[in-house]
Design an enzyme around this catalytic site. Sequence first.
Site, mmCIF file in Angstrom:
data_model
loop_
_atom_site.group_PDB
_atom_site.id
_atom_site.type_symbol
_atom_site.label_atom_id
_atom_site.label_comp_id
_atom_site.label_asym_id
_atom_site.label_seq_id
_atom_site.Cartn_x
_atom_site.Cartn_y
_atom_site.Cartn_z
ATOM 1 N N LEU A 1 55.077 85.490 -27.523
ATOM 2 C CA LEU A 1 55.643 86.424 -26.549
ATOM 3 C C LEU A 1 57.142 86.202 -26.508
ATOM 4 O O LEU A 1 57.611 85.057 -26.471
ATOM 5 C CB LEU A 1 55.059 86.178 -25.149
ATOM 6 C CG LEU A 1 53.660 86.736 -24.853
ATOM 7 C CD1 LEU A 1 53.172 86.223 -23.506
ATOM 8 C CD2 LEU A 1 53.649 88.264 -24.870
ATOM 9 N N ASP A 2 57.920 87.294 -26.488
ATOM 10 C CA ASP A 2 59.369 87.179 -26.402
ATOM 11 C C ASP A 2 59.772 86.520 -25.084
ATOM 12 O O ASP A 2 59.036 86.593 -24.092
ATOM 13 C CB ASP A 2 60.014 88.558 -26.490
ATOM 14 C CG ASP A 2 59.929 89.149 -27.884
ATOM 15 O OD1 ASP A 2 59.861 88.365 -28.849
ATOM 16 O OD2 ASP A 2 59.924 90.383 -28.006
ATOM 17 N N PRO A 3 60.949 85.898 -25.042
ATOM 18 C CA PRO A 3 61.379 85.233 -23.802
ATOM 19 C C PRO A 3 61.376 86.142 -22.573
ATOM 20 O O PRO A 3 61.005 85.695 -21.477
ATOM 21 C CB PRO A 3 62.800 84.766 -24.135
ATOM 22 C CG PRO A 3 62.769 84.542 -25.616
ATOM 23 C CD PRO A 3 61.877 85.625 -26.159
ATOM 24 N N ARG B 1 57.880 97.261 -28.133
ATOM 25 C CA ARG B 1 59.259 97.749 -27.992
ATOM 26 C C ARG B 1 59.520 98.923 -28.930
ATOM 27 O O ARG B 1 60.256 99.843 -28.582
ATOM 28 C CB ARG B 1 60.259 96.626 -28.245
ATOM 29 C CG ARG B 1 60.393 96.255 -29.706
ATOM 30 C CD ARG B 1 61.395 95.151 -29.911
ATOM 31 N NE ARG B 1 60.951 93.928 -29.276
ATOM 32 C CZ ARG B 1 61.719 92.856 -29.143
ATOM 33 N NH1 ARG B 1 62.956 92.868 -29.536
ATOM 34 N NH2 ARG B 1 61.244 91.767 -28.586
#
Length: 303
Positions: free
Chosen positions: A49-51, A184
């Site tokens: 998971l992205d930050p 995204r």
Amino acid sequence: MAQFRTRKAPLDGILLIDKPEGLTSHDVVARVRRGLRPGVSKVGHAGTLDPFATGLLVVLVGRATKLARFFVDLPKEYQCTVRFGVRSDSGDLTGTLEETGKTTTLEAIEAVVPRFLGRITQRVPMTSAVKVDGERLYKKAHRGEVVETPVKEVEVESIEILEFDAASQALRCRIACSKGTYVRQLAIDLGEAVGAGAHLVQLARTGVGDLRLDDAQTLAEFEDALQRRTPGDERIPGLVLPATALQFMPGIELSAAQVADARNGARFPGGPQEPVRLTFRGELVAVYGPAEEGNALRLLVKL
């Protein structure tokens, strides 16, 4: 007779962690590993998971780290917020933002959503870890380079619109999709489809297969529970045993005599054409899969 013993406190399994915003998946793994030492040294995760994203991170502990691929392959569910009228060079709120001066409507969004359902192609974002010319794309992006990125096929099962606020141009939706889907990029593509531009402002993973965010603990809750353990207590708070975590697979219960054969990689006749968990007295012994030739099961992973 073959025997299969258990420890007093299981040290192998998975943890369902609700990742907080601002931490990388590696940060979470490092904190879990630090909390479990010296009893456990191996800790990993099954899907980054992205930050800026939050939600369900499947953390694998001990020998269960061998099972990562089976969780990575599971379909995912997300809840996200997309803002129209503003583009981002990263596709999300962490990038450089540029207002387009355009707006959209709920009706326009509903009209284009069907284009992004089923088997679709996506352009891999520059912020991804995919390698081009031997280097990860995000490293090129950090230097300001822009290159043509690969196209990949993914499966989007559903995009459920939860709410659209016309004033803020914010869309909340729930997305069910295959592994490897770039949410995204879906936000970017939706924005281009309605002619207004868009970027992702919030993302939470709510499901990995049958594993749910509702059953997860926060990282702070996990660390607090570790601190409350009494001396000699090796129990890992919230640990899900491997056999339980893999219940999405068909299962075969072994006899005591078959345990040693399974752990030594012996083939078993018949079986389904997909990975299967082999258990003894409820404990996972191994994961087997269909052999390339003949009607048999072969060893994939031994615990």
